[in-house]
Design an enzyme around this catalytic site. Structure first.
Site, short mmCIF file in Angstrom:
data_model
loop_
_atom_site.label_atom_id
_atom_site.label_comp_id
_atom_site.label_asym_id
_atom_site.label_seq_id
_atom_site.Cartn_x
_atom_site.Cartn_y
_atom_site.Cartn_z
N GLY A 54 0.82 -1.19 0.00
CA GLY A 54 0.00 0.00 0.00
C GLY A 54 0.87 1.25 0.00
N SER A 55 0.38 2.30 0.66
CA SER A 55 1.02 3.62 0.56
C SER A 55 2.38 3.73 1.25
CB SER A 55 0.09 4.69 1.11
OG SER A 55 -1.06 4.81 0.30
#
Length: 666
Positions: free
Chosen positions: A411-412
């Site tokens: 993810g981020s």
């Protein structure tokens, strides 16, 4: 008349030649016998034995005896040598004697001896030949016909596992073995077995089977289960029951239990599969072996070398040592782990499924390595019932799985890495603005119904805003600008696709397929097919504290500290650009990690939420991430992933836990 004389002469010559057929030579026969011996072709060897020998031992007995002895003693590298004489004067005699030497390797080390072999001339089926006058001394010179061979073994003391401060993570100590004496249960068997079964959490059937075993006599102690001496409440209840007895026995002990279970692992009884896998390494069916974690990875070092004696025993019980390998105790394993930090992180994660790692970002030392949920390795070693093991191994939360070995979509938390790589490649201007209206974006209509989405609308998005607010669209565009080849190339500088040398067999981080623009765009913000293990992820943040150098993660205390895994994974300028922004991710009122802000403590970090789903539009499982470090002290970096955070607060779950870890360390 002349023709007749010539014919008679020819017949005479042929008869003469037939009479000159070369007789078998004893040296040749013995040489052939030795060839078979070196091949351990005992069936073939038997055919060379004298009639007298064959009367004393059958072919089956001969071959089985040799095979058993050579098998039990793990004989290999066998070399029987015999120097064949140039002129053999013994050929004209009825008996012949030759010296030979034998060299071999065994379970107890090398064996070497010299001996004499005796051959006799015999006629069989009207043919004369030489045969070996065999006896048991050919196996070993000290061995008489009625002697037996036995193995005496000495188990080495298993090495211990320590943390950086000398705290024992795995040791060998005394525990209580709980058992029953059948005669003390007479007339109340059912009642006693029922009570003991409840206290020991064992099925009654297991206890009945143990007590009813063929070897058991009424006065015998029948062991059932081991318990810790510290479990005083349980022990008091057990010893109140008259048939119950206890005795102190040695056992592997794991003082930190669930907190370090996946890291340290546990030992268990050797299986047939273990014996096959480690054939020739001196294991027997009675041994214990590392089954998981560091107990398995450092099995050879921790186990040591068993002491073994090969002993010849005569009928009177006298013993003679044929070969001996002295016992070598196992070596200790010392880790960079801080056991107290390990306990704190494990306690915070206890109700969650996920993994966490704490490292020293400048030395690469692993300070804690946690997988949750966990299990108590002591219960496995002390003895689990079948139903207990079934419940543990089939638990849908998979407590036996070491999640820090697994790959996850990051993810981020990948965004700072992509930013640093793109800056280094000259494909990103940190001050350039991106203006995309709305919450979703696609490159062009060829994407059909697929869009990259963001959490909140933003305008004039530069690198700082993109990281502080975690803008997916900005990083999707950044990866597309890099292009498939350059994206792969820059991530290789972060060791993607490489096996990182580490005591655990970590699943290798990968970019996956980047063959379409959608996959490439998704990879830019940690989705698509991009996956990382948490050890690699933590080390991938070290360039922000080391002028762009990626530091190799280590776990052994004696390993060199501060090893550079990748020189200039990103440029020093890129590191000095991205690093300060990660402080703002926490300190900025609009930052995604703002709830991690600690007054007077300069915490930097990045949040992430990775969604796992089959197709866009459906609701999938979400994993929450947080990576954080103290930029000023630079002495600890923590990465954590928590599974299934959807509708529960997303990445705020690991953010709060990681924040409390740093608060404890203040």
């Amino acid at each position: 008349m002349k023709k007749l004389i010539g014919l008679l002469i020819g017949v005479a010559l042929m008869a003469s030649m037939a009479g000159c057929t070369e007789q078998p030579q004893p040296a040749d026969r013995f040489s052939s016998y030795i060839d078979l011996w070196n091949k351990q072709d005992f069936d073939g060897m038997y055919n060379y034995l004298s009639s007298e020998t064959r009367d004393e031992i059958s072919k089956k007995e001969f071959t089985e005896r040799y095979k058993k002895i050579y098998g039990d003693l793990q004989i290999n590298d066998l070399k029987i040598s015999f120097k064949k004489p140039k002129e053999d004067k013994q050929a004209e005699k009825e008996q012949a004697t030759y010296s030979f030497t034998a060299k071999m390797d065994s379970i107890a080390g090398p064996i070497e001896f010299g001996h004499d072999a005796f051959l006799v001339k015999e006629t069989r089926n009207d043919k004369e030949n030489w045969y070996i006058d065999w006896n048991t001394s050919y196996i070993f010179p000290q061995m008489e016909k009625t002697d037996k061979i036995s193995l005496a073994t000495q188990t080495p003391a298993r090495g211990e596992i320590y943390d950086r401060n000398g705290q024992q993570l795995a040791t060998t100590g005394l525990v209580l073995e709980v058992g029953l004496v059948p005669k003390d249960m007479e007339g109340k068997e059912k009642e006693m077995i029922s009570q003991v079964a409840k206290l020991l959490n064992m099925p009654e059937e297991s206890i009945e089977k143990a007590v009813g075993a063929e070897w058991v006599k009424p006065e015998y102690f029948v062991p059932l289960k081991k318990v810790s001496e510290n479990d005083k409440a349980l022990i008091d209840k057990l010893i109140e029951l008259e048939p119950v007895q206890t005795k102190r026995v040695e056992s592997r002990i794991y003082p930190y239990g669930e907190a370090a279970a996946h890291l340290v692992g546990y030992i268990g009884k050797v299986t047939a599969e273990d014996l096959e896998k480690r054939e020739g390494k001196g294991y027997s069916s009675n041994d214990f072996i590392g089954k998981s974690g560091l107990e398995e990875q450092f099995e050879e070092q921790l186990r040591g070398q068993p002491g073994v004696q090969i002993v010849i025993v005569d009928e009177a019980g006298n013993k003679e040592v044929l070969a001996e390998k002295r016992v070598v105790n196992g070596q200790h394993v010392k880790l960079t782990i801080d056991a107290e930090l390990q306990v704190k992180i494990a306690a915070k994660m206890k109700k969650e499924a996920g993994a966490a790692i704490a490292i020293h970002p400048k030395t690469g030392e692993t300070l804690a390595l946690v997988s949750s949920p966990s299990f108590d390795p002591n219960q496995i070693v002390f003895g689990m019932s079948g139903p207990e093991w079934k419940k543990l191994s089939e638990d849908p939360k998979q407590p036996l799985n070491a999640r820090f070995n697994d790959r996850y979509a990051p993810g981020s938390v990948i965004k700072p890495i992509v930013a640093g790589a793109a800056l280094t490649a000259g494909e990103l201007d940190p001050k350039a603005k991106m203006n995309v209206k709305g919450l979703k974006w696609q490159k062009d209509p060829s994407w059909g119904g697929y869009f990259v989405t963001r959490v909140s609308e933003a305008s004039n998005v530069d690198l700082e805003k993109a990281l502080v607010y975690s803008d997916n669209i900005y990083f999707a565009q950044t990866s597309l600008k890099l292009g498939k080849d350059k994206f792969s190339e820059v991530l290789k500088k972060f060791a993607f696709g490489e096996e990182i040398s580490y005591p655990f067999p970590l699943e290798t981080s990968q970019t996956g397929s980047l063959d379409t623009d959608i996959l490439l765009a998704d990879a830019g913000y940690g989705q698509g097919q991009l996956e990382m293990n948490i050890v690699h992820l933590a080390s991938s943040y070290t360039p922000f504290l080391n002028k762009g150098n990626l530091i190799k993660p280590i776990l052994l205390l004696d390993d060199e500290k501060g090893q550079v895994l990748k020189q200039e994974a990103i440029s020093a300028e890129a590191a000095s650009t991205v690093g300060p922004i990660l402080r703002k991710v926490v300190s900025d009122p609009g930052g995604t990690a703002r709830i991690a802000e600690i007054k007077g403590y300069p915490l930097s970090g990045k949040t992430g939420t990775a969604e796992i789903k089959e197709s866009q539009g459906e609701t999938g499982k979400e994993n929450g991430w947080f990576v954080a470090y103290n930029a000023e002290a630079g002495d600890m970096l923590v990465a954590m992933v928590v599974e299934g955070v959807q509708k529960r607060g997303g990445s705020s779950i690991p953010v709060k836990m990681v924040k409390s870890i740093f608060e404890d360390m203040k």
